[in-house]
Each structure stands twice: as structure tokens, then as C-alpha cells.
Design an enzyme around this catalytic site. Structure first.
Site, mmCIF file in Angstrom:
data_model
loop_
_atom_site.group_PDB
_atom_site.id
_atom_site.type_symbol
_atom_site.label_atom_id
_atom_site.label_comp_id
_atom_site.label_asym_id
_atom_site.label_seq_id
_atom_site.Cartn_x
_atom_site.Cartn_y
_atom_site.Cartn_z
ATOM 1 N N HIS A 133 7.890 86.001 61.008
ATOM 2 C CA HIS A 133 6.671 86.611 61.574
ATOM 3 C C HIS A 133 7.012 87.532 62.757
ATOM 4 O O HIS A 133 6.264 87.596 63.742
ATOM 5 C CB HIS A 133 5.680 85.541 62.028
ATOM 6 C CG HIS A 133 5.128 84.699 60.919
ATOM 7 N ND1 HIS A 133 3.966 84.998 60.255
ATOM 8 C CD2 HIS A 133 5.593 83.568 60.333
ATOM 9 C CE1 HIS A 133 3.728 84.078 59.327
ATOM 10 N NE2 HIS A 133 4.708 83.205 59.352
ATOM 11 N N ASN B 65 -2.141 81.275 57.665
ATOM 12 C CA ASN B 65 -1.717 82.424 56.857
ATOM 13 C C ASN B 65 -2.913 82.986 56.098
ATOM 14 O O ASN B 65 -3.980 82.376 56.077
ATOM 15 C CB ASN B 65 -0.660 81.994 55.836
ATOM 16 C CG ASN B 65 0.736 81.897 56.443
ATOM 17 O OD1 ASN B 65 1.018 82.472 57.499
ATOM 18 N ND2 ASN B 65 1.613 81.172 55.778
ATOM 19 N N HIS C 275 1.564 77.111 68.562
ATOM 20 C CA HIS C 275 2.121 75.817 68.166
ATOM 21 C C HIS C 275 1.036 74.995 67.475
ATOM 22 O O HIS C 275 -0.018 74.745 68.074
ATOM 23 C CB HIS C 275 2.606 75.073 69.419
ATOM 24 C CG HIS C 275 3.475 73.894 69.097
ATOM 25 N ND1 HIS C 275 3.144 72.962 68.144
ATOM 26 C CD2 HIS C 275 4.664 73.509 69.588
ATOM 27 C CE1 HIS C 275 4.092 72.049 68.061
ATOM 28 N NE2 HIS C 275 5.037 72.362 68.930
ATOM 29 N N TYR D 190 7.981 74.669 66.443
ATOM 30 C CA TYR D 190 7.409 75.752 67.252
ATOM 31 C C TYR D 190 7.754 75.634 68.729
ATOM 32 O O TYR D 190 7.991 76.636 69.411
ATOM 33 C CB TYR D 190 5.888 75.824 67.043
ATOM 34 C CG TYR D 190 5.520 76.360 65.681
ATOM 35 C CD1 TYR D 190 5.787 75.622 64.533
ATOM 36 C CD2 TYR D 190 4.938 77.610 65.522
ATOM 37 C CE1 TYR D 190 5.478 76.105 63.273
ATOM 38 C CE2 TYR D 190 4.631 78.101 64.267
ATOM 39 C CZ TYR D 190 4.896 77.347 63.146
ATOM 40 O OH TYR D 190 4.606 77.833 61.902
HETATM 41 FE FE1 HDD Z 1 5.522 78.993 60.819
HETATM 42 C C1 HDD Z 1 5.838 81.333 63.237
HETATM 43 C C2 HDD Z 1 2.403 80.252 59.987
HETATM 44 C C3 HDD Z 1 5.335 76.827 58.178
HETATM 45 C C4 HDD Z 1 8.416 77.582 61.802
HETATM 46 N N1 HDD Z 1 4.353 80.507 61.472
HETATM 47 C C5 HDD Z 1 4.664 81.367 62.486
HETATM 48 C C6 HDD Z 1 3.597 82.287 62.676
HETATM 49 C C7 HDD Z 1 2.631 81.986 61.755
HETATM 50 C C8 HDD Z 1 3.109 80.861 61.010
HETATM 51 C C9 HDD Z 1 1.299 82.693 61.561
HETATM 52 C C10 HDD Z 1 3.567 83.414 63.695
HETATM 53 C C11 HDD Z 1 2.929 82.957 64.969
HETATM 54 C C12 HDD Z 1 2.866 84.115 65.939
HETATM 55 O O1 HDD Z 1 2.153 85.081 65.642
HETATM 56 O O2 HDD Z 1 3.530 84.015 66.957
HETATM 57 N N2 HDD Z 1 4.178 78.665 59.340
HETATM 58 C C13 HDD Z 1 2.920 79.206 59.231
HETATM 59 C C14 HDD Z 1 2.180 78.525 58.201
HETATM 60 C C15 HDD Z 1 3.001 77.575 57.685
HETATM 61 C C16 HDD Z 1 4.252 77.656 58.415
HETATM 62 C C17 HDD Z 1 0.752 78.836 57.812
HETATM 63 C C18 HDD Z 1 2.746 76.580 56.608
HETATM 64 C C19 HDD Z 1 1.583 76.168 56.266
HETATM 65 N N3 HDD Z 1 6.677 77.515 60.099
HETATM 66 C C20 HDD Z 1 6.419 76.717 59.010
HETATM 67 C C21 HDD Z 1 7.443 75.706 58.894
HETATM 68 C C22 HDD Z 1 8.317 75.895 59.935
HETATM 69 C C23 HDD Z 1 7.810 77.042 60.667
HETATM 70 C C24 HDD Z 1 7.479 74.641 57.820
HETATM 71 C C25 HDD Z 1 9.552 75.139 60.303
HETATM 72 C C26 HDD Z 1 9.816 73.933 59.966
HETATM 73 N N4 HDD Z 1 6.918 79.431 62.221
HETATM 74 C C27 HDD Z 1 8.004 78.673 62.477
HETATM 75 C C28 HDD Z 1 8.773 79.132 63.689
HETATM 76 C C29 HDD Z 1 7.914 80.331 64.176
HETATM 77 C C30 HDD Z 1 6.814 80.403 63.143
HETATM 78 C C31 HDD Z 1 10.201 79.400 63.434
HETATM 79 C C32 HDD Z 1 8.616 81.646 64.441
HETATM 80 C C33 HDD Z 1 8.120 82.135 65.771
HETATM 81 C C34 HDD Z 1 7.314 81.049 66.288
HETATM 82 O O3 HDD Z 1 7.314 80.003 65.395
HETATM 83 O O4 HDD Z 1 6.732 81.023 67.339
HETATM 84 O O5 HDD Z 1 8.868 78.139 64.627
#
Ligand code: HDD
Length: 711
Positions: free
Chosen positions: A110, A182, A374, A397
Site C-alpha cells: 500500500h 479494502n 492499525h 501494523y
Molecule cells: Fe494490511 C497496510 C488493508 C492484511 C500487513 N493494509 C495496509 C493498508 C491497508 C491494508 C488499507 C494501508 C494503510 C495505510 O493507508 O497506511 N491488509 C489490509 C486488509 C487486509 C490486510 C483489508 C486483509 C483483510 N496486512 C494484512 C496482513 C498483514 C498486513 C495479513 C500482515 C500479516 N498491511 C500490513 C502492513 C502495512 C499494511 C505491512 C503496510 C504499511 C502499514 O501496514 O502501515 O503492516
């Protein structure tokens, strides 16, 4: 060495004074209301900062980071005009050092996004299921939303085929609540432990770091054809949902099932939905590819322009409510499986509030880049479930912000500061900006008078819902209900119209056509056969491969869900862009009338002329917004022709508008251009005697988003 005293900016004798930059001190503009820094926190909630503390720009003069006023920032300190630079030049070193460290790591997923401020107003309909204060009738809560693509880097294009993030931060009086969702209600994987796998497969190949922001490559299809729980999400991506027309025209989904708790201590399971008031709309694939070349910032620009113009986008927040039974199943659907959604026919989405985005960020980095979401940021009345994907997210997160934002104090960055009092006893660490007072950041204590105190549920403490856990054996595994990987993909596909199904077939054919490995294409066809044999046959034909038979039996035909198709209704046209092609020989009074009528309908008129500046005829003056050189079809939802000679650039414009199913209207002499292009008899091409009546017909077509019969 020169004995001259240092020049004062703007003073007589300066060799090259700046031409435009004002030299008189002026008071900086006050920050916008949404930009006011929340007060810094102390251990005792005592205010230590005045109104200007921690603000970006203070005072009238350029200073060093330590506040010393500067007289020159254009020349480094040198030993003579042509001599070497002196190491003692603190301003040079400080300026360059700060610059060297201006970039922070982009989000691991993202990374590319756009954000906006807004407000959420609760209808009160959720009061029966949750005690969350911000969902009480009439309560207004400030929000910040960040939309994003998943795969691309920060500088990648907006209109790529991908899932979109829809993350909302509610700054409630009871603490911050983040709904990190999402635009697709199902996910690729069922357990968070697989997240690095799907992301490694989908991101660019590690050797050449290509392709950027695409799923059309071998490693992605290798993974999703082997890991078949990804089938439903992949199908949604291959549908028009993967290429939205605008962030303003996307649904949002919390994906997981959450647990709500009401005032009476009763619990319910819910899924969150955002419903855009403008409807759910997409671009067509060829258009998306053109957009990525002509305007890679298409979605970012669209959101910012709409808000700046006052066309504030709105979404209704809704919930599907399910009984909180020990099985956590609903109509045979496992509510803990994030690859499953519940059709609206089985559980209607009940509106509980409306969100309006009404202010653009003032500074992209400070707000959109530094915001940290988060899924564990919860408020009393909203709790998590045991969905294994959500459980892993609760760890990920917090962890990621520490490397992305440089330490554990990212919650003090203005955009991340709660609007509720914070008194957390966390101390020190990188980028600590709070000046905590007191001597006892521990509990119990007597030296700080026992502060801070513990809250009970009666004063708004967040108390986890006491869910009974079944006696279980420690294992790595999943319930049998998680084994169904196809029924919901079948349901989604069968709910689409024929046109939308065509787009899906084209998308699979394109994506798999970009793969090199024959075995991956064959395996992917095996998965598609389990969604729909006819879809598989079409994709196989496109790839020049035999279509395999389904390997999983089709027991029951799925009941289609009408809420899944994007075609068939009429929607508001607010913010839609209409191009008007005109030159000096056009009836400029008619053009002016069309411009006024478009603007009066809260749409955006853009006059396209042969040159920039103005069109003038019979003392009517029409400002030109785009020229034949700068206009490209991707910018317009519909086109009006006001009489211009044939031009090859207009041929391209017209043919693209036509191919992409967009409404075209012409009046009087302009109809000749349509005749030359052999478009007069086509669907969605309208003509008339005057501009306003033609516009009316075009707007009627626009309400359906596209002229579907042409696609
Ligand atoms: Fe995630 C970012 C949505 C599963 C780990 N995720 C991130 C963002 C969105 C989502 C919208 C961007 C937030 C922003 O604008 O800063 N993610 C989802 C949805 C998921 C999902 C809807 C499943 C239903 N994500 C998911 C899993 C993991 C992550 C299973 C790890 C185990 N996601 C992350 C992250 C991020 C992230 C790596 C990257 C930047 C952040 O968190 O802040 O931790």
C-alpha cells in the site's frame, strides 16, 4: 579574500537580487482548522505547549533548525569567491544533511496512496448493537481516509489492476478507531502467516525488480494457482473492481468479522461496508493503460480536485449483523474465514452513518505519508474476532510503523495524535516530542499521587469482550470450512452481467498472456475451470491452450447476488468531467450555455480548443481548458462537439471515447464530424439543434456511467 560585509537579501549592491520572492517580512498564514496541532501530552495531562508550539513555520525569517536567522541560503561559505567550501559552514551541512534524510521507507504494501480529511456523522442505527460513543445518533467525528494500491511503489501509477486500500481513522472522543479495509470484501489468504508469501509473489521479481505495480507476471500466477484459497480475491481483481474509475466511486469493506458489544452487554458479529453515494464505477482496461501513461496521478488528482471544487465525496457506513453463536457461522458461511463474504441478500447492509471527505491534506508527507493505521486501534463497543488473518494483522501494523516511522513514538506525529486525552506512561525513545512531567511513570506509585488512575467500564474503559474459548489442542491447521475455495468465486462470477463477465475473461487472458511459464498458465486454467468452465474455455482459447475440465464438482448452482454487479442502475453525475470541443468558428454562445449548464449540475466543463488562451467570436469569450495537444479521452466522462474541422488529434479523441463506451453529443454543424467518423447511428451518440438539449441527453447517458451496449 573579500573584505566586503555579507550582503543582506534585497539590500542595494547585491549582485543578483531574487526577482519574484518577497523580501519584506510577513506574518505566516494561520494553520487551517484541521491542521491545528493537538496539545502535547504530559504525564499529568498538564498543557505545556502554547498555540504555536510544534507548528511547521514560525516567525518571518528563514532560520537554521536552531532558530538562528540567516542572511543567505544561496551560497555556501567559501574561501574566496572561487575557493573551496569551508567545513565550518553549519548552514550548508545542516541543510544537506536534512535533505539526505528526507525520505523514509515506503510502506511495504500500500505504498502508493492519497488521503483526505473529513467528518463522520452517526445515524444512531448502530446503538442497538454497540456502545461505541461515535456511533451514537448525531455524533460527529473527524476522520482521515487513505486510499491506496497494494502492489506498486510510492511513485507508481494509479490506474493499475490491483486491490485498493480503504483505511479510515476515526478520531473519536474515546480514542482512535481505525477501520483498515479494502475495496474487495474477500482476501487472498486465510491466515496472516501467508502474507509475506502472497506479497513476495505479487511484488516485482527480485532479480530485475520488474514488473512494477502489476499482477500480470509469473510469480503472482505461480502462487495463486497453487494456493487456491486466493481464487475468489483474484477473480474480484480480474473483474472491473480491479480498475476503479475513482476513489470516490469505490466500495470499502472491513473484510473480517468484528464483534460488537452493546450497553446491555450483548454481543453481535458484524461486517463493515462503505457504500459510495456516487455508485461503484470502473474504467475499461484500455483506458486504464492509457491513464497510466498520460496521467499516472489520475486517482490522486481526481480526489483532490473534487474536494477542492466542493464536490465532497460521501460514503454510507453500513453493517451486516449476524448472531454471535459459538460456531460463528451464518447460512453455511464461516464468519472467521476472510476469503468469504456474506451476500447482501442473506444479510442486508444496514446504514449506520455517513462520511464526507471535505478537506485535502495541507502537506502530503506530514499527513498522508505519516499516517499510521492499525486494526487493533479499537474503541469500547468494537472488538476483534479470532479470524486468523486479523490476528496476525494485530501484530504486523504496530511492528511496521517502528521501522517506517523511526521508533515507537509515531503516535505523537500530529496526524496520528488521538483526539482523546492520552496518558500512557510510555517514555523516551526515538523522536520523543512530549515533555512529560512527574517522576513516577509506573504503577502503582505514590510520588505522582497515584496518577494516572485505572478506568472502569462505567467511565469508558476498553474492556475486552469475555469470549469463552473452547478447550483446544495446540496445532497448526484450519477448520474444514476453510477448505471451500470455489463456491464464492462461482457466486461472484455468476452475479456479473455478460459485459462484466467479458471483461473478466479479457483480464485473465491478458494477465496469463504476460506469463512466460507454460505450466503456470496450464495450472491457472485448472483453477479457472473450477470457477466457470465457459470462462475457462474463453481464456484457454485466448492463450491457445486446451481448456481443462473442472476438478471440483459443481454441486449447487450459486444464487446470484445483484449487489455485486456494477451495471443496471442510475447514479448522480456530481463531479463528472465533460469535454467540449470548439474553435473560433463554433457557436460560442451555445458553448457558453453548455459550460454554465454543466457547472450548474455540479459537473466539470473543460473546453478543448485548437490553441490555449481564449476563443473569441462576436464578442463572446470562452476560456480554453485543454488544447487539441493536451486533451486525451481519459480525462472526460463524456464529450460534446461544437463544430470544428476534422483533425487527426480529434479522430483519436473520438475513437477512444467511442471504444470506451462514453457518451458523445454534437449539435448543428458539429454533426458532420460524427458523420465523417461514421458514428451518427451508434448507441450513445446523440445530436440536436442546441447545446443544452444535447447536454441533457448526454447527462442521461452519463447517469448509467457508460454506454454499455458499446462495450
Ligand atoms: Fe494490511 C497496510 C488493508 C492484511 C500487513 N493494509 C495496509 C493498508 C491497508 C491494508 C488499507 C494501508 C494503510 C495505510 O493507508 O497506511 N491488509 C489490509 C486488509 C487486509 C490486510 C483489508 C486483509 C483483510 N496486512 C494484512 C496482513 C498483514 C498486513 C495479513 C500482515 C500479516 N498491511 C500490513 C502492513 C502495512 C499494511 C505491512 C503496510 C504499511 C502499514 O501496514 O502501515 O503492516
Amino acid at each position: 579574500m573579500s573584505k566586503k560585509s555579507p550582503p543582506i537579501s534585497g539590500a542595494p549592491g547585491q549582485a543578483t537580487p531574487p526577482l519574484e520572492e518577497p523580501v519584506k517580512p510577513r506574518i505566516p498564514l494561520p494553520p487551517k482548522a484541521d491542521q491545528r496541532s493537538p496539545q502535547l501530552r504530559t504525564a499529568t495531562a498538564e498543557v505545556v505547549d502554547g498555540p504555536d508550539y510544534a507548528r511547521g513555520q514560525q516567525g518571518e525569517y528563514l532560520t537554521t533548525a536552531q532558530g538562528a536567522r540567516l542572511y543567505d541560503t544561496d551560497h555556501s561559505l567559501k574561501a574566496g569567491e572561487r575557493g573551496p567550501t569551508l567545513l565550518q559552514d553549519h548552514h550548508l551541512r545542516e541543510k544537506i544533511t536534512h535533505f539526505d534524510h528526507e525520505r523514509i521507507p515506503e510502506r511495504v504494501v500500500h505504498a502508493r496512496g492519497a488521503g483526505a480529511h473529513g467528518v463522520f456523522r452517526a445515524f444512531g442505527a448502530a446503538e442497538k448493537v454497540t456502545k461505541a460513543g461515535f456511533l451514537r445518533r448525531g455524533v460527529e467525528t473527524p476522520v482521515f481516509v487513505r486510499f491506496s494500491t497494494v502492489l506498486g511503489s510510492r511513485g507508481s501509477a494509479d490506474a493499475v489492476r490491483d486491490t485498493r486500500g480503504f483505511a479510515t481513522k476515526f478520531y473519536t472522543a474515546e480514542g482512535t478507531f481505525d477501520l483498515v479495509g479494502n475495496n474487495i470484501p474477500v482476501f487472498f489468504i486465510q491466515d496472516g502467516i501467508k502474507f509475506p508469501d502472497i506479497i513476495h509473489a505479487a511484488k516485482p521479481h527480485p532479480d530485475r525488480e520488474i514488473p512494477q505495480a502489476q499482477s500480470a507476471h509469473d510469480t503472482f500466477w505461480d502462487f495463486v494457482s497453487l494456493h487456491t484459497e486466493a481464487t475468489a480475491h483474484t477473480l474480484w481483481n480480474m473483474s472491473d473492481r480491479g480498475i476503479p474509475r475513482s476513489y470516490r466511486m469505490m466500495e470499502g469493506f472491513g473484510v473480517h468479522t468484528f464483534r460488537l458489544l452493546n450497553d446491555d452487554g450483548e454481543t453481535s458479529l458484524v461486517k463493515f461496508h462503505w457504500k459510495p453515494r456516487l455508485g461503484v464505477h470502473s474504467v475499461v482496461w484500455e483506458e486504464a493503460q492509457l491513464i497510466n501513461g498520460f496521467d499516472p496521478d489520475f486517482h490522486r488528482r481526481d480526489l483532490a480536485d473534487a474536494i477542492e471544487a466542493g464536490a465532497y465525496p460521501e460514503w454510507e457506513l453500513g453493517i451486516q449483523i449476524f448472531p454471535d453463536t459459538p460456531e460463528q457461522m451464518f447460512e453455511g458461511i464461516d464468519l472467521l474465514d476472510p476469503t468469504k463474504f456474506v451476500p447482501e441478500e442473506l444479510a442486508p447492509v444496514q446504514p449506520i452513518g455517513v462520511m464526507t471527505l471535505n478537506a485535502n491534506p495541507t502537506n502530503f508527507f506530514a499527513e498522508t505519508e505519516q499516517i499510521a493505521f492499525h486494526p487493533g486501534h479499537l474503541v469500547p463497543g468494537i472488538d476483534v474476532t479470532d479470524d486468523p488473518l486479523l490476528q496476525a494483522r494485530l501484530f504486523s501494523y504496530l511492528d511496521t510503523q517502528i521501522s517506517r516511522l523511526g521508533g515507537p513514538n509515531f503516535g505523537q506525529i500530529p496526524i496520528n495524535r488521538p483526539h482523546a486525552p492520552v496518558n500512557d506512561m510510555f517514555r523516551d525513545g526515538m523522536h520523543q516530542s512530549a515533555v512529560h512531567s512527574g517522576v513516577a511513570p509506573y504503577k502503582p506509585n505514590s510520588l505522582d499521587g497515584g496518577c494516572p488512575f485505572m478506568a472502569g467500564a462505567e467511565v469508558g474503559a476498553f474492556v475486552e469482550v469475555p469470549v469463552a474459548l473452547e478447550a483446544a489442542t495446540k496445532l497448526r491447521g484450519a477448520p474444514a470450512t476453510f477448505d471451500d475455495h470455489y463456491s464464492q468465486a462461482r457466486l461472484f462470477y455468476s452475479s456479473l452481467t455478460v459485459i462484466e463477465q467479458d471483461h473478466v475473461a479479457q483480464a485473465y487472458t491478458f494477465e496469463l498472456g504476460k506469463c512466460y511459464e507454460q505450466t503456470i498458465k496450464e495450472r491457472a486454467l485448472g483453477v479457472i475451470a473450477n470457477i466457470d468452465p465457459d470462462l475457462c474455455a474463453r481464456v484457454a482459447a485466448g492463450l491457445g491452450l486446451p481448456a481443462p475440465q473442472p476438478s471440483v464438482p459443481f454441486d449447487n448452482a450459486p444464487m446470484p447476488s445483484s449487489a455485486l454487479s456494477q451495471i443496471g442502475a442510475q447514479w448522480p453525475v456530481t463531479g463528472r468531467v465533460i469535454g467540449i470541443v470548439a474553435d473560433e468558428n463554433s457557436d460560442l454562445a451555445a458553448v457558453t450555455a453548455a459550460v454554465s449548464a454543466i457547472a450548474a449540475d455540479a459537473m466539470v466543463p473543460l473546453v478543448i480548443g485548437p490553441h490555449g488562451g481564449e476563443l473569441v467570436s462576436d464578442s463572446v469569450v470562452v476560456p480554453v481548458s485543454r488544447t487539441f495537444d493536451t486533451a486525451r479521452s481519459i480525462e472526460f466522462d463524456a464529450l460534446l462537439l461544437a463544430g470544428v474541422p476534422a483533425d487527426p488529434r480529434l479522430d483519436i479523441l473520438l475513437s477512444e471515447m467511442f471504444r470506451h463506451g462514453k457518451a458523445i453529443g454534437a449539435w448543428n454543424d458539429a454533426t458532420e464530424l460524427l458523420e465523417t467518423a461514421e458514428l451518427t447511428a451508434a448507441d450513445g451518440v446523440v445530436t440536436g439543434e442546441d447545446s443544452v438539449s444535447v447536454l441533457e441527453q448526454v447527462v442521461t447517458l452519463l447517469k448509467s456511467h457508460r454506454v454499455w451496449s458499446r462495450l
